[in-house]
Design a protein around this motif. Structure first.
Motif, PDB file in Angstrom:
ATOM      1  N   LYS A 205     -12.832   7.174   5.129  1.00  0.00           N
ATOM      2  CA  LYS A 205     -11.568   7.584   5.745  1.00  0.00           C
ATOM      3  C   LYS A 205     -10.453   6.790   5.099  1.00  0.00           C
ATOM      4  CE  LYS A 205     -12.836   4.489   9.498  1.00  0.00           C
ATOM      5  NZ  LYS A 205     -13.562   4.458  10.773  1.00  0.00           N
ATOM      6  N   LEU A 206      -9.286   7.371   5.036  1.00  0.00           N
ATOM      7  CA  LEU A 206      -8.132   6.677   4.470  1.00  0.00           C
ATOM      8  C   LEU A 206      -7.069   6.631   5.554  1.00  0.00           C
ATOM      9  CD1 LEU A 206      -6.850   7.167   0.840  1.00  0.00           C
ATOM     10  CD2 LEU A 206      -5.426   6.275   2.673  1.00  0.00           C
ATOM     11  N   ASN A 207      -6.931   5.459   6.163  1.00  0.00           N
ATOM     12  CA  ASN A 207      -5.980   5.293   7.265  1.00  0.00           C
ATOM     13  C   ASN A 207      -4.594   5.012   6.705  1.00  0.00           C
ATOM     14  OD1 ASN A 207      -8.068   5.681   9.025  1.00  0.00           O
ATOM     15  ND2 ASN A 207      -8.118   3.608   9.815  1.00  0.00           N
ATOM     16  N   MET A 208      -3.626   5.782   7.187  1.00  0.00           N
ATOM     17  CA  MET A 208      -2.259   5.727   6.684  1.00  0.00           C
ATOM     18  C   MET A 208      -1.349   5.155   7.762  1.00  0.00           C
ATOM     19  SD  MET A 208      -2.531   7.913   3.836  1.00  0.00           S
ATOM     20  CE  MET A 208      -1.081   8.915   3.708  1.00  0.00           C
TER      21      MET A 208
ATOM     22  N   VAL B  75     -10.361  -0.842   0.905  1.00  0.00           N
ATOM     23  CA  VAL B  75      -9.541  -1.040  -0.284  1.00  0.00           C
ATOM     24  C   VAL B  75      -8.081  -1.129   0.153  1.00  0.00           C
ATOM     25  CG1 VAL B  75      -8.782  -0.052  -2.478  1.00  0.00           C
ATOM     26  CG2 VAL B  75     -11.171   0.204  -1.747  1.00  0.00           C
ATOM     27  N   ILE B  76      -7.433  -2.239  -0.166  1.00  0.00           N
ATOM     28  CA  ILE B  76      -6.034  -2.464   0.204  1.00  0.00           C
ATOM     29  C   ILE B  76      -5.149  -1.811  -0.852  1.00  0.00           C
ATOM     30  CG2 ILE B  76      -4.260  -4.225   0.586  1.00  0.00           C
ATOM     31  CD1 ILE B  76      -6.469  -6.063   1.635  1.00  0.00           C
ATOM     32  N   ILE B  77      -4.495  -0.720  -0.477  1.00  0.00           N
ATOM     33  CA  ILE B  77      -3.728   0.094  -1.422  1.00  0.00           C
ATOM     34  C   ILE B  77      -2.281  -0.378  -1.531  1.00  0.00           C
ATOM     35  CG2 ILE B  77      -2.943   2.465  -1.900  1.00  0.00           C
ATOM     36  CD1 ILE B  77      -5.540   3.408  -0.543  1.00  0.00           C
ATOM     37  N   ASP B  78      -1.767  -0.992  -0.468  1.00  0.00           N
ATOM     38  CA  ASP B  78      -0.413  -1.547  -0.458  1.00  0.00           C
ATOM     39  C   ASP B  78      -0.498  -3.016  -0.056  1.00  0.00           C
ATOM     40  OD1 ASP B  78       1.029   1.155  -0.661  1.00  0.00           O
ATOM     41  OD2 ASP B  78      -0.168   1.404   1.165  1.00  0.00           O
ATOM     42  N   ASP B  79       0.418  -3.835  -0.579  1.00  0.00           N
ATOM     43  CA  ASP B  79       0.437  -5.236  -0.184  1.00  0.00           C
ATOM     44  C   ASP B  79       0.378  -5.340   1.337  1.00  0.00           C
ATOM     45  OD1 ASP B  79       0.675  -5.912  -2.834  1.00  0.00           O
ATOM     46  OD2 ASP B  79       2.829  -6.324  -2.750  1.00  0.00           O
ATOM     47  N   MET B  80      -0.528  -6.168   1.821  1.00  0.00           N
ATOM     48  CA  MET B  80      -0.781  -6.274   3.261  1.00  0.00           C
ATOM     49  C   MET B  80      -0.204  -7.571   3.795  1.00  0.00           C
ATOM     50  SD  MET B  80      -2.674  -4.401   5.460  1.00  0.00           S
ATOM     51  CE  MET B  80      -4.109  -3.815   4.585  1.00  0.00           C
ATOM     52  N   ARG B  81       0.718  -7.424   4.753  1.00  0.00           N
ATOM     53  CA  ARG B  81       1.345  -8.573   5.390  1.00  0.00           C
ATOM     54  C   ARG B  81       1.435  -8.324   6.891  1.00  0.00           C
ATOM     55  NH1 ARG B  81      -0.024 -10.299   1.370  1.00  0.00           N
ATOM     56  NH2 ARG B  81       1.152 -11.211  -0.363  1.00  0.00           N
ATOM     57  N   THR B  82       1.824  -9.338   7.646  1.00  0.00           N
ATOM     58  CA  THR B  82       1.872  -9.258   9.102  1.00  0.00           C
ATOM     59  C   THR B  82       2.685  -8.070   9.581  1.00  0.00           C
ATOM     60  OG1 THR B  82       1.643 -11.655   9.330  1.00  0.00           O
ATOM     61  CG2 THR B  82       2.599 -10.468  11.195  1.00  0.00           C
TER      62      THR B  82
ATOM     63  N   ARG C 222       7.638  -0.650   4.553  1.00  0.00           N
ATOM     64  CA  ARG C 222       6.654  -0.387   3.518  1.00  0.00           C
ATOM     65  C   ARG C 222       5.425   0.294   4.117  1.00  0.00           C
ATOM     66  NH1 ARG C 222       4.111  -4.417   2.224  1.00  0.00           N
ATOM     67  NH2 ARG C 222       4.847  -5.963   3.709  1.00  0.00           N
ATOM     68  N   PRO C 223       4.743   1.143   3.368  1.00  0.00           N
ATOM     69  CA  PRO C 223       3.519   1.748   3.885  1.00  0.00           C
ATOM     70  C   PRO C 223       2.378   0.750   3.925  1.00  0.00           C
ATOM     71  CG  PRO C 223       3.817   2.371   1.604  1.00  0.00           C
ATOM     72  CD  PRO C 223       5.061   1.607   2.011  1.00  0.00           C
ATOM     73  N   ARG C 224       1.335   1.080   4.693  1.00  0.00           N
ATOM     74  CA  ARG C 224       0.113   0.287   4.729  1.00  0.00           C
ATOM     75  C   ARG C 224      -1.049   1.257   4.766  1.00  0.00           C
ATOM     76  NH1 ARG C 224      -4.067  -1.233   8.885  1.00  0.00           N
ATOM     77  NH2 ARG C 224      -4.633   0.728   7.892  1.00  0.00           N
ATOM     78  N   ARG C 225      -1.706   1.376   3.624  1.00  0.00           N
ATOM     79  CA  ARG C 225      -2.787   2.340   3.501  1.00  0.00           C
ATOM     80  C   ARG C 225      -4.085   1.630   3.136  1.00  0.00           C
ATOM     81  NH1 ARG C 225       0.846   5.977  -0.478  1.00  0.00           N
ATOM     82  NH2 ARG C 225       1.204   3.845  -1.215  1.00  0.00           N
TER      83      ARG C 225
END
Length: 312
Positions: free
Chosen positions: A128-131, A161-168, A237-240
């Motif tokens: 699954k790809l959570n958007m 798989v972290i597709i976008d930079d992941m931050r708080t 920013r997105p988080r996918r």
């Protein structure tokens, strides 16, 4: 033949000191950390060319949501979706919609670290790809994956798989370290499976949850029994996250769980590497059965609406 996609990003010097011969790409420190804590973050694990290719596939699939009025077997739509302003919260089974995702799923970049954790014979559970789009991406309440799909043993995990930079601020995955060694908590509301749990009722302090932050191209791995969830995306920013859920081939679903299992021939087609078996390995693993199912069927987003209705 090794895949061209970069595998575990471990320095040569550290590998020589800390890597057992039977481990394919991880250090013993990394493997031990996963076993003790129930999660692992591998920073900059994938080449950015892979991430750019995934982003391109997301854009292509997103375009198909124009004109849609409700979720279907391919896309799960946000409650705020409009046909002329598409909002997608999940791409369902992306490996069936994208050759790029499918090829990545079978690559050593994905399978080598998993083999180091649960062995050579690995079966796919689902993808699954959570958007989480900027400013409104839907949260997922606290839960354990194993509450949805109990198996005969708990060599069950999910790689993200972290597709976008992941931050708080953009809604990272959060986990309760070590909770994979504890019970399977009650995920029911008024006797009906609701796909989530109350931290307060179970003595879990939300301030102790660990955020799995990292740059795009990193991957996280979490155990099927670990308590985890994620907040709404409040950033610009997105988080996918592309989730590939897997288990050891000798972990078989328990009756009453939500794993779809038509017949052994179809089930064996889900093997990602190694050999299938018809001899389940049974361990003393705590389980709960996700029954009865709610009247409102669908993804975890739909199932968890019962939690909000009950004030959890």
């Amino acid at each position: 033949q090794k895949d061209s996609i970069a595998i575990c990003n471990v320095g040569v010097e550290k590998m020589d000191i800390d890597k057992k011969p039977e481990l394919e790409c991880m250090t013993t420190t990394q493997a031990n950390f996963y076993n003790e804590q129930g999660y692992l973050l591998l920073e900059n694990h994938l080449d950015m060319s892979v991430i750019e290719a995934l982003r391109g596939e997301i854009a292509r699939i997103e375009h198909t949501a124009y004109g849609m009025t409700e979720s279907d077997e391919k896309l799960d739509l946000e409650d705020s979706h409009r046909p002329d302003e598409p909002r997608i919260r999940r791409i369902k089974l992306p490996h069936t919609q994208s050759d790029i995702v499918r090829d990545l799923m079978y690559s050593d970049a994905i399978l080598a670290p998993i083999r180091d954790l649960i062995g050579a014979n690995i079966r796919l559970h689902t993808t699954k790809l959570n958007m989480k789009s900027a400013g409104y991406g839907a949260p997922i309440d606290w839960h354990q994956d194993f509450a949805f799909y109990p198996h005969t043993n708990d060599d069950v995990l999910a790689l993200a798989v972290i597709i976008d930079d992941m931050r708080t601020e953009n809604g990272p995955l959060k986990v309760f370290a070590g909770s994979h060694k504890g019970p399977i908590y009650d995920h029911h509301v008024e006797g009906v499976f609701a796909g989530g749990l109350s931290l307060e009722d179970n003595g879990l302090d939300p301030d102790k949850a660990v955020e799995l932050n990292g740059p795009a191209g990193s991957v996280s791995i979490h155990h099927g029994r670990i308590v985890h969830g994620s907040a709404e995306n409040i950033s610009d920013r997105p988080r996918r996250l592309l989730f590939i859920e897997m288990m050891a081939a000798d972990a078989f679903p328990i009756m009453g769980g939500m794993t779809k299992f038509n017949d052994i021939e179809e089930y064996n087609q889900r093997m990602l590497c190694g050999e299938p078996t018809i001899a389940p390995r049974v361990s003393a693993t705590p389980v709960r059965i996700p029954q009865p199912q709610p009247a409102q069927q669908g993804s975890i987003y739909e199932i968890q609406k019962q939690l909000k209705q009950a004030g959890i």
